[in-house]
Scaffold this active site. Structure first.
Site, PDB file in Angstrom:
ATOM      1  N   SER A 155     -31.314  72.425  -8.986  1.00 34.80           N
ATOM      2  CA  SER A 155     -30.995  73.088  -7.719  1.00 34.80           C
ATOM      3  C   SER A 155     -30.857  72.119  -6.550  1.00 34.80           C
ATOM      4  O   SER A 155     -29.931  72.274  -5.738  1.00 34.80           O
ATOM      5  CB  SER A 155     -32.047  74.155  -7.406  1.00 34.80           C
ATOM      6  OG  SER A 155     -31.960  75.223  -8.328  1.00 34.80           O
ATOM      7  N   ASN A 166     -34.883  85.712  -7.383  1.00 33.08           N
ATOM      8  CA  ASN A 166     -34.701  84.262  -7.499  1.00 33.08           C
ATOM      9  C   ASN A 166     -34.215  83.641  -6.194  1.00 33.08           C
ATOM     10  O   ASN A 166     -34.007  82.432  -6.119  1.00 33.08           O
ATOM     11  CB  ASN A 166     -33.734  83.926  -8.633  1.00 33.08           C
ATOM     12  CG  ASN A 166     -32.276  84.129  -8.247  1.00 33.08           C
ATOM     13  OD1 ASN A 166     -31.954  85.024  -7.464  1.00 33.08           O
ATOM     14  ND2 ASN A 166     -31.399  83.314  -8.790  1.00 33.08           N
ATOM     15  N   ASP A 184     -28.924  85.689 -10.142  1.00 35.66           N
ATOM     16  CA  ASP A 184     -28.672  85.431 -11.560  1.00 35.66           C
ATOM     17  C   ASP A 184     -27.711  86.459 -12.144  1.00 35.66           C
ATOM     18  O   ASP A 184     -26.830  86.113 -12.939  1.00 35.66           O
ATOM     19  CB  ASP A 184     -29.979  85.466 -12.356  1.00 35.66           C
ATOM     20  CG  ASP A 184     -30.841  84.242 -12.142  1.00 35.66           C
ATOM     21  OD1 ASP A 184     -30.279  83.165 -11.845  1.00 35.66           O
ATOM     22  OD2 ASP A 184     -32.080  84.353 -12.268  1.00 35.66           O
ATOM     23  N   LYS A 188     -40.697  84.594 -10.101  1.00 35.53           N
ATOM     24  CA  LYS A 188     -39.666  85.565  -9.761  1.00 35.53           C
ATOM     25  C   LYS A 188     -40.211  86.966  -9.509  1.00 35.53           C
ATOM     26  O   LYS A 188     -39.605  87.730  -8.751  1.00 35.53           O
ATOM     27  CB  LYS A 188     -38.589  85.602 -10.852  1.00 35.53           C
ATOM     28  CG  LYS A 188     -37.768  84.320 -10.931  1.00 35.53           C
ATOM     29  CD  LYS A 188     -36.648  84.446 -11.950  1.00 35.53           C
ATOM     30  CE  LYS A 188     -35.802  83.191 -11.991  1.00 35.53           C
ATOM     31  NZ  LYS A 188     -34.660  83.312 -12.930  1.00 35.53           N
ATOM     32  N   ALA A 221     -35.419  88.427 -25.820  1.00 35.16           N
ATOM     33  CA  ALA A 221     -35.892  89.599 -25.073  1.00 35.16           C
ATOM     34  C   ALA A 221     -36.809  89.220 -23.925  1.00 35.16           C
ATOM     35  O   ALA A 221     -37.647  90.012 -23.507  1.00 35.16           O
ATOM     36  CB  ALA A 221     -36.627  90.551 -26.023  1.00 35.16           C
ATOM     37  N   GLY A 222     -36.643  88.037 -23.359  1.00 36.22           N
ATOM     38  CA  GLY A 222     -37.480  87.618 -22.243  1.00 36.22           C
ATOM     39  C   GLY A 222     -36.894  88.040 -20.911  1.00 36.22           C
ATOM     40  O   GLY A 222     -36.050  88.942 -20.822  1.00 36.22           O
ATOM     41  N   GLY A 240     -25.094  77.372 -19.645  1.00 40.41           N
ATOM     42  CA  GLY A 240     -26.121  77.602 -18.650  1.00 40.41           C
ATOM     43  C   GLY A 240     -25.801  76.919 -17.338  1.00 40.41           C
ATOM     44  O   GLY A 240     -26.207  77.404 -16.273  1.00 40.41           O
ATOM     45  N   THR A 279     -37.875  79.969  -9.373  1.00 42.97           N
ATOM     46  CA  THR A 279     -37.737  79.939 -10.818  1.00 42.97           C
ATOM     47  C   THR A 279     -39.060  80.379 -11.429  1.00 42.97           C
ATOM     48  O   THR A 279     -39.988  80.777 -10.712  1.00 42.97           O
ATOM     49  CB  THR A 279     -37.287  78.550 -11.300  1.00 42.97           C
ATOM     50  OG1 THR A 279     -37.024  78.591 -12.703  1.00 42.97           O
ATOM     51  CG2 THR A 279     -38.324  77.484 -10.998  1.00 42.97           C
ATOM     52  N   SER A 283     -35.438  70.758 -12.357  1.00 42.58           N
ATOM     53  CA  SER A 283     -34.482  71.636 -11.670  1.00 42.58           C
ATOM     54  C   SER A 283     -33.270  70.876 -11.144  1.00 42.58           C
ATOM     55  O   SER A 283     -33.400  69.821 -10.522  1.00 42.58           O
ATOM     56  CB  SER A 283     -35.181  72.351 -10.507  1.00 42.58           C
ATOM     57  OG  SER A 283     -34.247  73.134  -9.782  1.00 42.58           O
TER      58      SER A 283
END
Length: 279
Positions: free
Chosen positions: A23, A93, A109, A72, A133-134, A242, A68, A21
């Protein structure tokens, strides 16, 4: 939103795996720029089973949490309320601990995607394509519901996934048509393409990038650039990464957790770039 705090406060990112991460680098850079010398931001590797126990031990010094995968959705029963944005995709998130002790969940997000696109000059599109499609794809649809005035085509690998994406479209009030992954090269001609798949999944599509591509939003950031993003850039198309998404959603988290009205976007981006370069 709480007023800017001066007393020591804690925040952290939770998930599994978590060592990758960025973050901590982003949030710590923000604290430095904002003069929040007594604030700290850590990372904890937790799965769904360990999450309730972690929450039970949190003291009054905590300001917020970043979540994450795979937490979530698992975090929602532990919260006092969630925002409409988070409810729209059943995913949180961001958790903010208010002064009166409530635990409020949000999803940064979705507005983070919108902000990242806006930074690259994308305010509105007539149509769009989504690769995958997640969970990230549902957030992409929610973002597109704010900026896309026409059809979204989702390219997926199974009919079950296709049905899920159509259901998300109905829920988010956006027109979603599904197509087979075998036809994913057609997606690359859309005004906006959002790639939400794991690393390596879209590599084979790089040879199908058109001569004049429009805009690609690839939610990956490590490794970067992806083969698709590299070919897209080489052909002169606009690319949103991203890292752009990660920074913009983290900006919103910092603002919510600290109460500061404007998080330092540039400093946070530089911290993320430095952390990636150091890997």
């Amino acid at each position: 939103m709480r007023p800017p705090a001066t007393e020591p406060r804690r925040a952290a990112v939770l998930g599994k795996p978590i060592t990758h991460s960025l973050s901590p680098a982003l949030h710590r850079a923000a604290y430095g720029e904002l003069g929040l010398a007594d604030w700290s931001y850590d990372r904890f590797e937790l799965d769904e089973a360990a999450l309730p126990g972690f929450f039970a031990k949190l003291g009054p010094g905590w300001a917020g949490l970043s979540l994450t995968m795979p937490l979530k959705r698992a975090v929602i029963p532990l919260l006092d309320e969630i925002t409409e944005t988070a409810a729209s995709v059943d995913a949180v998130n961001t958790v903010v601990f208010t002064e009166d002790g409530r635990r409020v969940g949000d999803n940064t997000d979705i507005p983070g995607m919108v902000a990242a696109l806006r930074e690259h000059g994308i305010e509105q599109v007539d149509s769009a394509a989504v690769l995958g499609a997640g969970a990230t794809a549902s957030s992409a649809l929610a973002a597109l519901a704010r900026i896309c005035i026409g059809e979204v085509v989702a390219y997926v690998r199974s009919e079950a996934r296709a049905a899920e994406m159509r259901q998300w479209g109905e829920r988010l009030d956006i027109e979603v048509r599904t197509a087979a992954w075998a036809d994913a090269a057609q997606a690359l001609h859309a005004p906006l393409v959002i790639a939400t798949t794991p690393a390596g999944t879209t590599d084979a599509l790089s040879s199908a990038v058109p001569e004049r591509p429009a805009t690609l939003f690839d939610v990956l950031y490590d490794p970067w650039p992806t083969a698709l993003a590299a070919r897209w850039s080489a052909y002169g198309g606009a690319v949103v990464s991203g890292l752009d998404l990660l920074v913009h959603q983290a900006v919103l988290q910092v603002e919510q957790m600290t109460g500061c009205p404007r998080a330092p976007l540039d400093a946070m981006r530089k911290a993320g770039e430095h952390a990636l370069a150091a890997r």
